[in-house]
Design a protein around this motif. Structure first.
Motif, short mmCIF file in Angstrom:
data_model
loop_
_atom_site.label_atom_id
_atom_site.label_comp_id
_atom_site.label_asym_id
_atom_site.label_seq_id
_atom_site.Cartn_x
_atom_site.Cartn_y
_atom_site.Cartn_z
N ASN B 49 6.36 -1.19 -3.09
CA ASN B 49 4.99 -1.73 -3.12
C ASN B 49 4.49 -1.91 -1.70
N GLY B 50 3.26 -1.48 -1.49
CA GLY B 50 2.65 -1.67 -0.17
C GLY B 50 3.06 -0.63 0.85
N GLY B 52 1.98 2.31 1.12
CA GLY B 52 0.83 3.12 1.53
C GLY B 52 0.58 4.32 0.63
N LYS B 53 1.16 4.29 -0.56
CA LYS B 53 1.03 5.44 -1.47
C LYS B 53 -0.42 5.62 -1.95
N SER B 54 -1.02 4.53 -2.41
CA SER B 54 -2.41 4.63 -2.88
C SER B 54 -3.34 5.01 -1.74
N LEU B 55 -3.06 4.44 -0.58
CA LEU B 55 -3.86 4.74 0.60
C LEU B 55 -3.79 6.24 0.91
N HIS B 199 6.73 4.67 -9.70
CA HIS B 199 7.86 3.83 -9.34
C HIS B 199 9.06 4.13 -10.24
N1 LIG Z 1 -9.06 -1.36 2.47
C1 LIG Z 1 -7.96 -1.96 2.97
N2 LIG Z 1 -8.08 -2.88 3.96
C2 LIG Z 1 -6.98 -3.48 4.47
N3 LIG Z 1 -5.75 -3.24 4.06
C3 LIG Z 1 -5.57 -2.34 3.08
C4 LIG Z 1 -6.67 -1.65 2.47
N4 LIG Z 1 -6.20 -0.82 1.53
C5 LIG Z 1 -4.86 -0.99 1.56
N5 LIG Z 1 -4.49 -1.89 2.46
C6 LIG Z 1 -3.11 -2.31 2.77
O1 LIG Z 1 -2.36 -1.16 2.97
C7 LIG Z 1 -1.04 -1.32 2.48
C8 LIG Z 1 -0.69 -0.19 1.57
O2 LIG Z 1 -1.46 -0.31 0.38
P1 LIG Z 1 -1.32 0.71 -0.82
O3 LIG Z 1 -2.27 0.29 -1.86
O4 LIG Z 1 -1.44 2.08 -0.32
O5 LIG Z 1 0.16 0.42 -1.30
P2 LIG Z 1 0.99 1.18 -2.43
O6 LIG Z 1 2.08 1.93 -1.77
O7 LIG Z 1 0.07 1.96 -3.29
O8 LIG Z 1 1.62 -0.05 -3.21
P3 LIG Z 1 1.79 -0.29 -4.80
O9 LIG Z 1 3.06 0.37 -5.18
O10 LIG Z 1 1.91 -1.76 -4.89
O11 LIG Z 1 0.60 0.26 -5.49
C9 LIG Z 1 -1.00 -2.69 1.83
O12 LIG Z 1 -0.40 -3.58 2.71
C10 LIG Z 1 -2.46 -3.03 1.61
O13 LIG Z 1 -2.66 -4.41 1.69
#
Ligand SMILES: Nc1ncnc2c1ncn2[C@@H]1O[C@H](COP(=O)(O)OP(=O)(O)OP(=O)(O)O)[C@@H](O)[C@H]1O
Ligand SMILES: [Mg+2]
Lengths: 237, 247
Positions: B49-50, B52-55, B199
């Motif tokens: 989690n976190g 950066g996958k969604s990003l 996941h």
């Molecule tokens: N618009 C934003 N502004 C600031 N921080 C952001 C933004 N979007 C994402 N983040 C941060 O970037 C990091 C990665 O977020 P992301 O959503 O990509 O995680 P993830 O890998 O998809 O996690 P999960 O498995 O929980 O979905 C997190 O710490 C999140 O808080």
């Protein structure tokens, strides 16, 4: 007390027998307020939607102003519209003072900020939820506005009803610009004010009953709509 | 580290990201040197989690402009045009407050199909997603699994070249998960390149051709699936599979 019972009976008779004077007043009220709400919607909804999705320097200020306008005292609006429409005013040549049109204008000024502000709120909330999804679907910012308006239709209908409620129940503005002229600009609220002061309680009461009926219907519709919306929100959760 | 396991020499990857960097308040959210999505896919993106996958998906889909770097599709920097050839199912998909059919029609209308063609396409899509007969139902009243299938159908309605999916089964039971995996595989067979975050290690084994492991905004490993699961090359990969990799 017996007087009151008698007046009330007369009032109900007026309503139930379809008294032509009474119903002419009701009809004019409806015409004026429905027209005012429609015009206010045509101006207020695009304005509210634009404020919701567009970003420009004075945006915050305009929003605060709009919210402040929602609470305008009707008497002051009446006075301002009077000044604009009076013989020596900027629009005096149109000779609109003391006509139903003048009353519509005053009610538009009263109602438009309500519709615009509620539209802005609705569209902005929805936009926060939809923006990224719509962009992914290839919808431009501009093209997303109709989508947001349509998906916010329940809240927007509520805004229109709220506007109508304010328009139909308002007395201060229309009495100034309409003049309460018999058979011309007499609406429910102004007639109630006049007839009560003249001691003609039966007509005032009859109109009062109808006005209350309308107010309850509008409020009822609003809560029905918000119930529906809550229901949808819940199912989504 | 075998970073580019499936790239044939001289062949241009379908999607390519180079030097992507995103930071917020001095914190590194995304920082990757190079990522090529080529080969048949599906590519499965994993990581805590976190990570950066969604990003990353948002960047690849062109929804977020990175602070530095570039994403290219078929050699061209991405923009609105390439987005039209991509579909995305968000981690929390937004269904329009309309009927199921209207959600699909909404997308088809933008592609200027005639009413008759749209109607036929909607019927076909509903059947494909096991939603036949639910066209008139309010989309918001669908169950979680049905809603997820509708979101996927909507993303597939325009037959995109690439489909990004962000944890499409994370809230679903095994049967619903199976339905969705089958849909995804059918789309892949029809030629849509699948890029999916999950996941679920079992799911990644079932679907994945190659695996991208993300950790702290970086790509820790990008390997063919059987290599990754049999013999991860990175420290992070070994710890991830042992269940001890956290943010
Ligand atoms: N618009 C934003 N502004 C600031 N921080 C952001 C933004 N979007 C994402 N983040 C941060 O970037 C990091 C990665 O977020 P992301 O959503 O990509 O995680 P993830 O890998 O998809 O996690 P999960 O498995 O929980 O979905 C997190 O710490 C999140 O808080
Ligand atoms: Mg995520």
């Amino acid at each position: 007390m017996q007087d009151f019972a008698q007046e009330f009976t007369t009032a109900m008779t007026l309503i139930l027998t379809g008294d032509s004077e009474l119903w002419a007043i009701v009809l004019l009220s409806l015409q004026v307020s429905v027209m005012a709400v429609l015009i206010a919607a045509v101006i207020g909804m695009p304005l509210g939607a634009a404020l919701a999705v567009a970003r420009f320097p004075a945006r915050r200020l305009v929003i605060v102003l709009l919210n402040a306008l929602m609470g305008l005292p009707p008497v002051v609006v009446g006075l301002l519209v009077y000044l604009v429409l009076s013989r020596s005013g900027p629009l005096g040549v149109l000779q609109l003072l003391y006509t139903p049109t003048a009353m519509i204008v005053a009610q538009v000024v009263l109602v438009m900020p309500i519709i615009a502000a509620l539209t802005r709120q609705t569209v902005e909330t929805l936009d926060a939820e939809y923006a990224e999804q719509l962009r992914s679907l290839g919808v431009s910012r501009l093209a997303s506005v109709p989508t947001l308006l349509w998906d916010g239709r329940i809240a927007l209908a509520t805004a229109l009803l709220a506007g109508f409620g304010r328009a139909i129940a308002e007395v201060g503005a229309v009495i100034i610009v309409g003049g309460n002229i018999n058979h011309v600009t007499r609406v429910m609220t102004t007639t109630i004010a006049l007839e009560t002061s003249k001691g003609n309680l039966a007509l005032a009461l009859a109109l009062g009953v109808i006005l209350i009926g309308m107010a309850i219907s509008v409020t009822g519709l609003v809560s029905l709509l918000s119930l529906r919306q809550e229901g949808e929100a819940m199912r989504h959760a | 580290m075998r970073d580019l396991p499936v790239l044939e020499m001289g062949q241009q990857p379908m999607i390519e990201a180079e030097g992507l960097r995103i930071g917020r308040n001095g914190e590194r959210l995304l920082d990757l040197r190079y990522l090529a999505l080529d080969g048949p896919g599906p590519t499965l993106i994993m990581g805590p989690n976190g990570a950066g996958k969604s990003l990353l998906l948002r960047c690849l889909h062109g929804l977020i402009a990175p602070d530095a770097g570039q994403v290219r599709q078929d050699g061209v920097p991405i923009g609105a045009e390439s987005r039209a050839r991509q579909g995305m199912v968000f981690q929390t998909p937004v269904l329009l407050r309309r009927s199921v059919a209207a959600n699909l029609d909404y997308v088809l209308k933008r592609h200027r199909l005639t009413r008759a063609r749209r109607r036929a396409r909607i019927e076909a899509l509903l059947a494909e997603g096991g939603l036949a007969g639910k066209g008139r139902q309010s989309a918001r009243s669908l169950s979680g699994g049905e809603g997820q299938r509708l979101a996927i159908l909507r993303a597939l309605a325009t037959e995109p070249d690439v489909l990004f999916l962000d944890e499409p089964t994370s809230a679903l039971d095994p049967a619903a998960t199976q339905d969705i995996e089958a849909m995804i595989l059918r789309a892949a067979r029809r030629g849509t390149r699948i890029v999916m975050v999950t996941h679920d290690i079992g799911q990644a084994r079932r679907l994945g051709h190659d695996i991208v492991l993300m950790h702290q905004g970086r790509i820790a490993e990008h390997s063919l699936a059987h290599d990754f699961f049999d013999d991860p090359q990175s420290q992070a990969g070994r710890r991830f599979l042992a269940g001890s990799l956290v943010l």
